[in-house]
Scaffold this active site. Structure first.
Site, mmCIF file in Angstrom:
data_model
loop_
_atom_site.group_PDB
_atom_site.id
_atom_site.type_symbol
_atom_site.label_atom_id
_atom_site.label_comp_id
_atom_site.label_asym_id
_atom_site.label_seq_id
_atom_site.Cartn_x
_atom_site.Cartn_y
_atom_site.Cartn_z
ATOM 1 N N LEU A 134 0.826 -1.204 0.000
ATOM 2 C CA LEU A 134 0.000 0.000 0.000
ATOM 3 C C LEU A 134 0.867 1.264 0.000
ATOM 4 O O LEU A 134 1.837 1.352 0.741
ATOM 5 C CB LEU A 134 -0.860 -0.036 1.264
ATOM 6 C CG LEU A 134 -1.718 1.175 1.596
ATOM 7 C CD1 LEU A 134 -2.815 1.334 0.566
ATOM 8 C CD2 LEU A 134 -2.314 1.001 2.988
ATOM 9 N N HIS A 135 0.541 2.223 -0.841
ATOM 10 C CA HIS A 135 1.267 3.499 -0.824
ATOM 11 C C HIS A 135 0.359 4.629 -1.282
ATOM 12 O O HIS A 135 -0.445 4.460 -2.183
ATOM 13 C CB HIS A 135 2.527 3.427 -1.687
ATOM 14 C CG HIS A 135 2.302 2.902 -3.083
ATOM 15 N ND1 HIS A 135 2.097 1.564 -3.353
ATOM 16 C CD2 HIS A 135 2.227 3.528 -4.269
ATOM 17 C CE1 HIS A 135 1.922 1.402 -4.652
ATOM 18 N NE2 HIS A 135 1.991 2.577 -5.235
ATOM 19 N N ILE A 136 0.515 5.755 -0.640
ATOM 20 C CA ILE A 136 -0.285 6.933 -0.960
ATOM 21 C C ILE A 136 0.578 7.905 -1.754
ATOM 22 O O ILE A 136 1.695 8.231 -1.352
ATOM 23 C CB ILE A 136 -0.799 7.608 0.330
ATOM 24 C CG1 ILE A 136 -1.778 6.661 1.024
ATOM 25 C CG2 ILE A 136 -1.462 8.952 0.020
ATOM 26 C CD1 ILE A 136 -2.274 7.148 2.353
#
Ligand SMILES: [Zn+2]
Length: 175
Positions: A134-136
């Site tokens: 997960l990465h924003i």
């Protein structure tokens, strides 16, 4: 302009730069940590300047995207190799968004952009190049930058060297 258009420019680079085997095909579980480029950065002994890491926290790390959409394009992610927001603990979740907020402030201070995109592509179908970690994305934006990208859509545009971006963001990142 749709969200799809925004991310499409650099996605091709990411997809071709990472192993695209079946082990990366979904986000059902948090497996395959060994092949994860983000985990490689998290566990690397190289200096943060070389890795373009701007912040390392107990639960969260922030780094420059190696394939930036604009100068200062940051990725904020949990230290733990998970693909979905639902897999985060309350603490990891809170910290992820706290650091994202710091990242947005830092980019405002460093670049004074006219706007910003903040968001995540969850799963390959949604455009994630690395769906299992997960990465924003936090992307500073300027009026007209999409028009420019559309013109040169097949070419990766790097308006500023990553080392320069790293310096700029580190200078304003609160310690
Ligand atoms: Zn990972």
């Amino acid at each position: 302009m749709t969200f799809d258009h925004l991310w499409a420019g650099w996605r091709a680079n990411y997809v071709s730069s990472v192993s695209d085997g079946p082990e990366n095909a979904g986000l059902e579980d948090g497996g395959d940590q060994k092949a994860c480029v983000f985990c490689a950065i998290l566990n690397s002994n190289e200096p943060d300047q070389q890795l373009h890491v701007v912040f390392r926290g107990k639960h969260t790390i922030a780094m420059l995207n190696a394939y930036p959409y604009t100068s200062g394009h940051l990725l904020v992610m949990p230290n733990r190799h998970v693909g979905e927001i639902s897999q985060l603990s309350d603490l990891e979740y809170t910290d992820l968004f706290a650091v994202t907020r710091v990242a947005m402030k830092a980019l405002n201070d460093a670049y004074d952009p006219e706007g910003m995109n903040m968001g995540a592509n969850l799963g390959r179908a949604a455009g994630a190049g690395i769906p299992r970690h997960l990465h924003i994305h936090v992307v500073p934006r300027w009026l007209g930058d999409t028009n420019f990208m559309t013109t040169v859509a097949s070419t990766r545009v790097m308006p500023e060297a990553l080392s320069d971006s790293w310096q700029k963001v580190r200078e304003v990142w609160p310690s």
